[in-house]
Write an enzyme that holds these catalytic residues in place. Structure first.
Site, mmCIF file in Angstrom:
data_model
loop_
_atom_site.group_PDB
_atom_site.id
_atom_site.type_symbol
_atom_site.label_atom_id
_atom_site.label_comp_id
_atom_site.label_asym_id
_atom_site.label_seq_id
_atom_site.Cartn_x
_atom_site.Cartn_y
_atom_site.Cartn_z
ATOM 1 N N THR A 30 1.903 2.308 3.666
ATOM 2 C CA THR A 30 3.084 1.607 4.182
ATOM 3 C C THR A 30 4.335 2.033 3.423
ATOM 4 O O THR A 30 5.415 2.168 4.007
ATOM 5 C CB THR A 30 2.882 0.085 4.077
ATOM 6 O OG1 THR A 30 1.696 -0.278 4.786
ATOM 7 C CG2 THR A 30 4.063 -0.657 4.671
ATOM 8 N N GLY A 31 4.192 2.263 2.119
ATOM 9 C CA GLY A 31 5.326 2.715 1.321
ATOM 10 C C GLY A 31 5.916 4.012 1.836
ATOM 11 O O GLY A 31 7.145 4.180 1.882
ATOM 12 N N SER A 52 0.813 -1.207 0.000
ATOM 13 C CA SER A 52 0.000 0.000 0.000
ATOM 14 C C SER A 52 0.854 1.268 0.000
ATOM 15 O O SER A 52 2.010 1.261 0.444
ATOM 16 C CB SER A 52 -0.906 0.027 1.239
ATOM 17 O OG SER A 52 -0.145 0.272 2.413
ATOM 18 N N CYS A 59 -2.337 -5.617 -8.550
ATOM 19 C CA CYS A 59 -2.040 -4.189 -8.629
ATOM 20 C C CYS A 59 -2.281 -3.636 -10.026
ATOM 21 O O CYS A 59 -2.818 -2.544 -10.188
ATOM 22 C CB CYS A 59 -0.587 -3.933 -8.209
ATOM 23 S SG CYS A 59 -0.244 -4.383 -6.504
ATOM 24 N N GLU A 119 6.692 -0.642 -5.197
ATOM 25 C CA GLU A 119 5.546 -0.821 -6.096
ATOM 26 C C GLU A 119 4.303 -0.724 -5.221
ATOM 27 O O GLU A 119 4.012 -1.622 -4.432
ATOM 28 C CB GLU A 119 5.640 -2.168 -6.816
ATOM 29 C CG GLU A 119 4.746 -2.250 -8.042
ATOM 30 C CD GLU A 119 3.408 -2.871 -7.736
ATOM 31 O OE1 GLU A 119 2.496 -2.105 -7.303
ATOM 32 O OE2 GLU A 119 3.259 -4.081 -7.905
#
Length: 469
Positions: free
Chosen positions: A225-226, A222, A277, A243
């Site tokens: 979190t990235g 997500s 994704c 990604e």
């Protein structure tokens, strides 16, 4: 009851604690999944750091030979791992499901092992010669998601070890079991410490990404979190490949023969129950073709069997977890409340996180199902009048992983493809990744690329040797 274990320094580690893992289709107990503590993270990173020097000192051919042996082990155990994926993640054995995932694991292992990344003479004259070499970074922290748990883990592991790094992998807390079993098996082909695992929630992920001995972070998941991972890398200056998913738009050009593309459109959207994704998450169709698109996709959807993916006649499985199930149901409910045209197909079992295949028409930009990445089997289909308007709609959101254009004459839309703000723009296909073709996102979908030679370069650092003649 089977208790699964992490692999640390080539051995199965006794779990510090564990939790029950359930099949999302049947709600039956799969086994006990381990949970690491911070000390186990330290041990895994230490083992990787110790192993890295000797692994890097091996010749390139020796590492490639080991990776080809990994591919052989994956192929030999594909049946066992495919069934474990289906029971844990939910995707069916059939179609583009868990058997397909294992085939991809083998392919994405074989290709990096076959590539040559030779030193490059970047400058030479009568006085000097400058050669660019690619050398390992060190220990790579790899954090894999729950939607393609083994395949994406392989995307992270194999290029890293191919180039002389070692890896500490954290699978998603939702799907650790099949990944741990894969790592246990492929460690037969690797020296102790080259590939280690830790498990747990975001606390363990944070411990791993903040660890001072981590030299590179690879993450698929997500955006939220990235962003935390970016902050974690600040102290160590670790490079990152991110990604972060997408909300991919597909645009069908006016007058396109819908029958010719309907099946590819359907699977472009509903691959892995939409939990991919680079799935089509927003489908833009010309107002004159709207009814035809709805009719053709409805005909395909009506043929899909929804159920437990261990039944080889099933093509649509459950969502993987309750959180995602509730999210997609809420988005569909919001669209229904807004007066959208909801068409549902298939008869989901009463048990499990099942949803029908759902087409949502009479919907517009700005509605939640369009603007929020649903990551499930519900496709919004939006009318447009002018292709330029559709391009503007596609670019309107911050997501920029993939996009696609569909037309009878692909050459006519090549120029339009350059206007779409996405890392990959497909024409007459969607999500068609390849192990030789770099793949990564634009905008809020992340940065850095994976696959091919560019993916190998991404897990190295450059070193220039400059010689005065």
């Amino acid at each position: 009851m089977q208790i699964y274990r992490n692999t640390v320094n080539g051995s199965l580690a006794e779990p510090v604690s564990s939790h029950e893992a359930y099949n999302p289709a049947t709600e039956q107990l799969l086994g006990m999944a381990p949970e690491s503590d911070e000390q186990e993270v330290d041990r895994a990173v230490e083992a990787a750091a110790i192993a890295q020097k000797s692994w890097a000192e091996r010749s390139d051919q020796q590492r490639r030979d080991s990776i080809h042996e990994v591919a052989r082990i994956l192929e030999e155990n594909a049946g066992y791992l495919s069934e474990l994926i289906t029971r844990e993640q939910g995707k069916p054995l059939s179609g583009p499901g868990s058997i397909f995932e294992m085939q991809a694991c083998v392919g994405w292992t074989q290709v990096p092992a076959s590539l040559e990344l030779e030193p490059e003479v970047v400058y030479e004259d009568d006085e000097r010669k400058d050669t660019l070499h690619r050398v390992p970074l060190g220990v790579v922290a790899a954090i894999a998601p729950w939607n393609w748990p083994l395949m994406i883990a392989i995307w992270q592991i194999i290029p890293a070890i191919r180039m002389g790094n070692t890896v500490v992998l954290k699978p998603s807390e939702y799907t650790p079991i099949a990944t741990l079993e894969m790592v246990r098996l492929i460690n037969q082909a690797l020296p102790a410490g080259v590939l280690n695992t830790v498990t747990g929630d975001g606390r363990i992920g944070s411990k791993l990404t903040h660890h001072p001995d981590i030299s590179k972070i690879m993450f698929t998941g997500s955006e939220t979190t990235g962003r935390r991972i970016i902050e974690a890398s600040a102290s160590s200056l670790s490079p990152i490949t991110l990604e972060l998913g997408g909300n991919d738009a597909a645009i069908v050009m006016p007058g396109t023969n819908i029958k010719n593309i309907a099946t590819d459109l359907f699977w472009g959207a509903f691959l892995n129950m939409g939990q991919t994704c680079a799935c089509i998450k927003r489908l833009y169709v010309h107002e004159d073709d709207y009814e035809t698109v709805m009719t053709e996709l409805s005909a395909i959807a009506s043929e899909m069997k929804v159920g437990d993916g261990m039944d080889k006649s099933v093509t649509i499985g459950p969502l993987q977890n309750k959180m995602q199930f509730e999210k997609v149901r809420e988005l569909v409910s919001d669209a229904k409340t807004s007066g959208c045209d909801i068409r549902e197909f298939g008869e989901p079992p009463e048990k499990g996180y099942f949803m029908p295949v759902t087409l949502v028409g009479d919907i517009r930009d700005g509605q939640r199902l369009v603007d929020e990445e649903q990551f499930g089997p519900a496709l919004p289909i939006i009318r447009y009048r002018d292709p330029e308007d559709a391009i503007e709609s596609a670019n309107r959101l911050e997501a920029g992983l993939g996009a696609s254009l569909w037309a009878d004459n692909p050459a006519e839309v090549a120029e339009l493809a350059m206007q779409l703000e996405a890392g990959t723009v497909w024409i007459n296909q969607h999500g068609a990744i390849h192990p030789m073709v770099p793949f990564g996102g634009n905008k809020a979908s992340g940065y850095g690329v994976e696959f091919g030679l560019e993916g190998l370069k991404a897990v190295t650092q450059s070193r220039v040797i400059s010689i005065k003649k």
